[in-house]
Every structure is written in structure tokens, then in C-alpha cells.
Design an enzyme around this catalytic site. Sequence first.
Site, PDB file in Angstrom:
ATOM      1  N   ASP A 241       5.119   0.390  12.055  1.00 38.70           N
ATOM      2  CA  ASP A 241       3.935  -0.311  11.543  1.00 38.70           C
ATOM      3  C   ASP A 241       3.893  -1.781  11.959  1.00 38.70           C
ATOM      4  O   ASP A 241       2.911  -2.477  11.666  1.00 38.70           O
ATOM      5  CB  ASP A 241       3.864  -0.208  10.009  1.00 38.70           C
TER       6      ASP A 241
ATOM      7  N   ARG B 186       0.543  14.142  13.468  1.00 39.59           N
ATOM      8  CA  ARG B 186       1.004  13.975  12.097  1.00 39.59           C
ATOM      9  C   ARG B 186       1.014  15.283  11.290  1.00 39.59           C
ATOM     10  O   ARG B 186       0.308  15.416  10.280  1.00 39.59           O
ATOM     11  CB  ARG B 186       0.183  12.879  11.400  1.00 39.59           C
TER      12      ARG B 186
ATOM     13  N   LYS C 234       0.834  -1.209   0.000  1.00 44.84           N
ATOM     14  CA  LYS C 234       0.000   0.000   0.000  1.00 44.84           C
ATOM     15  C   LYS C 234       0.867   1.256   0.000  1.00 44.84           C
ATOM     16  O   LYS C 234       0.642   2.173  -0.790  1.00 44.84           O
ATOM     17  CB  LYS C 234      -0.902  -0.009   1.247  1.00 44.84           C
ATOM     18  N   ASN C 235       1.841   1.300   0.916  1.00 44.57           N
ATOM     19  CA  ASN C 235       2.602   2.540   1.088  1.00 44.57           C
ATOM     20  C   ASN C 235       3.620   2.785  -0.018  1.00 44.57           C
ATOM     21  O   ASN C 235       4.222   3.859  -0.067  1.00 44.57           O
ATOM     22  CB  ASN C 235       3.269   2.568   2.473  1.00 44.57           C
TER      23      ASN C 235
ATOM     24  N   ARG D  23      -8.545  -0.881   4.787  1.00 48.92           N
ATOM     25  CA  ARG D  23      -7.736   0.196   4.205  1.00 48.92           C
ATOM     26  C   ARG D  23      -6.368  -0.329   3.778  1.00 48.92           C
ATOM     27  O   ARG D  23      -5.760   0.214   2.861  1.00 48.92           O
ATOM     28  CB  ARG D  23      -7.517   1.311   5.231  1.00 48.92           C
TER      29      ARG D  23
ATOM     30  N   CYS E  86      -4.558  11.934  13.200  1.00 46.72           N
ATOM     31  CA  CYS E  86      -5.353  10.707  13.192  1.00 46.72           C
ATOM     32  C   CYS E  86      -5.112  10.021  14.526  1.00 46.72           C
ATOM     33  O   CYS E  86      -4.434  10.576  15.401  1.00 46.72           O
ATOM     34  CB  CYS E  86      -5.009   9.813  12.011  1.00 46.72           C
TER      35      CYS E  86
HETATM   36  N1  EPU Z   1       6.634  14.590  10.948  1.00 45.45           N
HETATM   37  C1  EPU Z   1       6.721  15.918  11.265  1.00 45.45           C
HETATM   38  N2  EPU Z   1       6.525  16.839  10.265  1.00 45.45           N
HETATM   39  C2  EPU Z   1       6.254  16.465   8.988  1.00 45.45           C
HETATM   40  C3  EPU Z   1       6.167  15.095   8.671  1.00 45.45           C
HETATM   41  C4  EPU Z   1       6.354  14.165   9.676  1.00 45.45           C
HETATM   42  O1  EPU Z   1       6.972  16.279  12.411  1.00 45.45           O
HETATM   43  O2  EPU Z   1       6.091  17.345   8.148  1.00 45.45           O
HETATM   44  C5  EPU Z   1       6.841  13.572  12.001  1.00 45.45           C
HETATM   45  C6  EPU Z   1       5.585  12.752  12.275  1.00 45.45           C
HETATM   46  O3  EPU Z   1       4.716  13.398  13.158  1.00 45.45           O
HETATM   47  C7  EPU Z   1       6.175  11.474  12.847  1.00 45.45           C
HETATM   48  C8  EPU Z   1       7.489  11.332  12.067  1.00 45.45           C
HETATM   49  O4  EPU Z   1       7.763  12.614  11.526  1.00 45.45           O
HETATM   50  O5  EPU Z   1       6.472  11.660  14.201  1.00 45.45           O
HETATM   51  C9  EPU Z   1       7.473  10.320  10.950  1.00 45.45           C
HETATM   52  O6  EPU Z   1       6.315  10.504  10.147  1.00 45.45           O
HETATM   53  P1  EPU Z   1       6.316  10.247   8.576  1.00 45.45           P
HETATM   54  O7  EPU Z   1       6.124  11.547   7.880  1.00 45.45           O
HETATM   55  O8  EPU Z   1       7.492   9.422   8.190  1.00 45.45           O
HETATM   56  O9  EPU Z   1       4.994   9.386   8.402  1.00 45.45           O
HETATM   57  P2  EPU Z   1       4.055   9.405   7.129  1.00 45.45           P
HETATM   58  O10 EPU Z   1       4.869   9.657   5.934  1.00 45.45           O
HETATM   59  O11 EPU Z   1       2.871  10.254   7.388  1.00 45.45           O
HETATM   60  C10 EPU Z   1       4.321   6.867   6.515  1.00 45.45           C
HETATM   61  C11 EPU Z   1       3.414   5.695   6.342  1.00 45.45           C
HETATM   62  C12 EPU Z   1       2.887   5.248   7.705  1.00 45.45           C
HETATM   63  C13 EPU Z   1       4.103   4.868   8.569  1.00 45.45           C
HETATM   64  C14 EPU Z   1       5.066   6.063   8.664  1.00 45.45           C
HETATM   65  C15 EPU Z   1       6.342   5.758   9.422  1.00 45.45           C
HETATM   66  C16 EPU Z   1       2.506   6.082   4.145  1.00 45.45           C
HETATM   67  C17 EPU Z   1       1.336   6.422   3.300  1.00 45.45           C
HETATM   68  N3  EPU Z   1       2.312   6.076   5.469  1.00 45.45           N
HETATM   69  O12 EPU Z   1       3.547   7.902   7.116  1.00 45.45           O
HETATM   70  O13 EPU Z   1       2.087   4.100   7.509  1.00 45.45           O
HETATM   71  O14 EPU Z   1       3.676   4.498   9.863  1.00 45.45           O
HETATM   72  O15 EPU Z   1       5.426   6.498   7.335  1.00 45.45           O
HETATM   73  O16 EPU Z   1       7.024   4.712   8.836  1.00 45.45           O
HETATM   74  O17 EPU Z   1       3.586   5.785   3.623  1.00 45.45           O
HETATM   75  C18 EPU Z   1       0.290   2.617   7.939  1.00 45.45           C
HETATM   76  O18 EPU Z   1       0.496   2.109   6.824  1.00 45.45           O
HETATM   77  O19 EPU Z   1      -0.475   2.085   8.794  1.00 45.45           O
HETATM   78  C19 EPU Z   1       0.964   3.865   8.288  1.00 45.45           C
HETATM   79  C20 EPU Z   1       0.548   4.656   9.279  1.00 45.45           C
END
Ligand code: EPU
Length: 417
Positions: free
Chosen positions: A304, A121, A22-23, A396, A116
Site C-alpha cells: 500500500d 484478489r 481504514k483497514n 474511500r 479490482c
Molecule cells: N490471496 C489469495 N487467496 C485468498 C486471499 C488472498 O490468493 O483467499 C492473495 C491475493 O490475491 C494477494 C495476496 O494473497 O496476492 C495478499 O492479499 P490479502 O488477502 O492479504 O489482501 P486483502 O486482505 O484483500 C488487505 C488490505 C489491502 C492491502 C492488502 C495487502 C484491507 C481491507 N485491505 O487486502 O489494502 O493492500 O491487505 O496488505 O485490509 C488498500 O487499503 O488500498 C488496500 C488495497
Amino acid sequence: MDQIIVEGGKRLAGEVVISGAKNAALPILASSLLTDGQNTYSNVPALKDIESILVLLSHLGSRIESNYPFIRIDAAGLNNYDAPYDLVRKMRASILVLGPLLARMKRAKVSLPGGCAIGARPINLHLKGLSLLGAEIELQHGYVEARADRLRGNEIFFDVSTVTGTENLMMAAVLAEGTTVLRNAAREPEVVALAEVLKKMGARISGDGTSVVTIEGVPSLSPVSVSILPDRIEAGTFMIASALTGGEVVVKHCEPEHLGALIHKLRQTGAEIEIGQDRLTVCGADEIVSVDVKTLPYPGFATDMQAQFMVLMCVANGQSVISETIFENRFIHVSELRRMGADITVSGNTAMVRGVPHLSGAPVMATDLRASASLILAGLVAHGQTEISRVYHLDRGYESIERKFAGLGAAIRRVRG
Ligand code: EPU
């Protein structure tokens, strides 16, 4: 609403075929916005989140043909740069259209995703990066509005490693003028998979898979035909299920190299793991040994996988300390696991799990995808029946989860409601 009913106590055995990730699929499908011809994707998992991004891409003017696991997307008719609240609220990864829309349309208006269940996030690092590339960004009425007649390469340092942030910036930078360097970039396999797709389109990217990614902008990109890599989190969930039930499961069509941290930890718990080229065989031990786990960005232990691994520790011999360092509220499964007899104490970002001889089935519900998967795992080893509500979270991100578990011998069924 649907429910999943699990009767515990069955040992899992047999083979399970892992679906596309998915990701990885979400950013790769969003990258179709960067070209004006027909892109073809295979091994796309049939999931709610994939449907959500397809609805959004179609709203933006892309032509879509879907026949899972094959999808065709043609963004030649892109005529809209507005990702509205009603579509974004269903899936926060919709923010992945921001970078490519800005690169191709010079404008983007995307509803702010908001928090969420697992954390606040924020997307501040996406926005900071885009403004360093020259975008003018305004936040108003719950929307991000970004404009840039011409994006220009720059040095971007991410304060924390962000997966979708790195992906968004890569997709914005590929068509920018000059060179962009992303420092402290995310190294997840899904980020590398996106970089490979962009390179196939004609982008000039180096260093993907390391923390410094360099992108030299090109004037235009061409459509591609690509296959989505296997889902390491789905694979890991079945690996834990085998270890948990003293089973013998062959996890087929996975990428063992992406599962290094989990393989290491599962072996410490006593599971035997045989590594093949695109498969893993996991044999559960008679007695599960407690080990400590700390979630980290890749190649560390994936956040995850944390909820699923916690279930294994719930029935292990000894006590385990589980530290969650990525999201501030990712222990929401704990209260449900406690209702099933688990002995867990949470203090800040640390959970102390004391193994118990067995869990007991109960009606449970969860508020996020991986937490829901952990409740199925708990149901597999619990005495009696577990009824899991709010199954839409599972839909999802896990393709045919009850069918796959049933194929391994689990007593599991979905009740439509
Ligand atoms: N963060 C910030 N500012 C930003 C972006 C992120 O502070 O602008 C922080 C977040 O709050 C968090 C950390 O950085 O503490 C890491 O977040 P990241 O941005 O890496 O998460 P994401 O890109 O929103 C993806 C996956 C998630 C997975 C995380 C971590 C996708 C679509 N989602 O989320 O997947 O947990 O990386 O590996 O790729 C899931 O599939 O169930 C899922 C939640």
C-alpha cells in the site's frame, strides 16, 4: 465528478494529525456482529469505505449511531445473513462479514467480491479455511453461501499470507467449538488490532502478531468500547510527501513501530527522521538517493506504500528497482506518472525507475486508492498544475486529504463537479 488540483513546487512544513486506520476499522466494525449488545468505537475515520460497511451492517439488522470519529453499533437485532451484490460491489472488504455472520447466525450469504484494478484478489483461502472449520460452502449465482450448525476448531494453513483471510478466520473461530490454529497467518498491525478487540470481547487468542495464531472457542462474547489505531499508510504517505518536497513535517498521532520498513528506506534516500513516541518528524534531503524496494507482507515494505514511494524514486538521483510481490497488477499508476515525465520501465512485477530532474503537471486519473495518492504526491513536485480525476478513490481511504496537505502549505484544492 470532483477533481483535485495541485500546483507543484511548494515545500511542505508543519504538523499533520493522522486519522484512524481504514483497514483496522473495517474488520473491527464487522466484529460487532459477534456480540448482541452495544459496541462503541472511537477514532473511526470518516471515509466512503467506512460508510459502506455501516450500510451493510445496518442492512444485516444492526442499529448504528454515527457521529465521527465515534460510532456505536448494536447487533442485538441481527436478522439477516445476506450481504447483497449492490452493497458488496462498492467495497470488496465487505467479505469481512462472512466469518462473523457464520459464527453468530450459522449461515451467511455474501456476494462474491470479484477482482479490482490491482488484481484478481480471490477469496479461496477464506473459503478453504471456513470449510475446514466445518462450514458447508456453495458458490452459486455470484454468491458464497455458507452454513454450519456448529463450527469446530481445526488446523488451517494459509498458502499465502492473507490479511482479510486471517481476519475472517479469526472471527469465525472465536465462537467455534475447540481450538483453531492458523498457520502462516498475516502479521499486519491491523490483524493484531482485531485480535485485541476480540480478546477484549472475551475471546481466547494467542500468537497474534506472529505467523501462528491459536484461538480457543468460547460460547459467547461481550460488547466492547475501543479506539481504532492510527493509519500507518496515511502516515507513510505524508512522510514521503515531506521527503519528496525537501520539507519538514511532523506526523502526529501515528505508531512509529508500524512504519519500520518505510523509515529504513526513507533514511536510505537521505531523509532525516526523528522518532517520537506517537510522532515522526521527517526532514527531506536536498538530493534524494535512489534505493530499491520490494513489497512484502508485514513487517516488510507495504504494497500500500509502493505507488507513493515510486514517486519519490521518480525524482531521485539514480535508478531504482521496485518489485511488487503481493498484487499482480499494482503498477497502474506508472502510465499516469509517465505522462507527467517520469522515466519508468515495467517488466512483469518489476519497475525500473530512472530519476528525472523534475516532473511536469498534467491532467491525470487513477483507478485505485493508493495510485491516486501517488498522483497527488507527483503533483506536489511537478512543475505547473496537475488535475486529478476520479477523486472518489481517494475518498474511500484518505480522510480530508486536501485539507491536510493544504495545512502543510501545499497549493491544493478540490473542485466539486
Ligand atoms: N490471496 C489469495 N487467496 C485468498 C486471499 C488472498 O490468493 O483467499 C492473495 C491475493 O490475491 C494477494 C495476496 O494473497 O496476492 C495478499 O492479499 P490479502 O488477502 O492479504 O489482501 P486483502 O486482505 O484483500 C488487505 C488490505 C489491502 C492491502 C492488502 C495487502 C484491507 C481491507 N485491505 O487486502 O489494502 O493492500 O491487505 O496488505 O485490509 C488498500 O487499503 O488500498 C488496500 C488495497
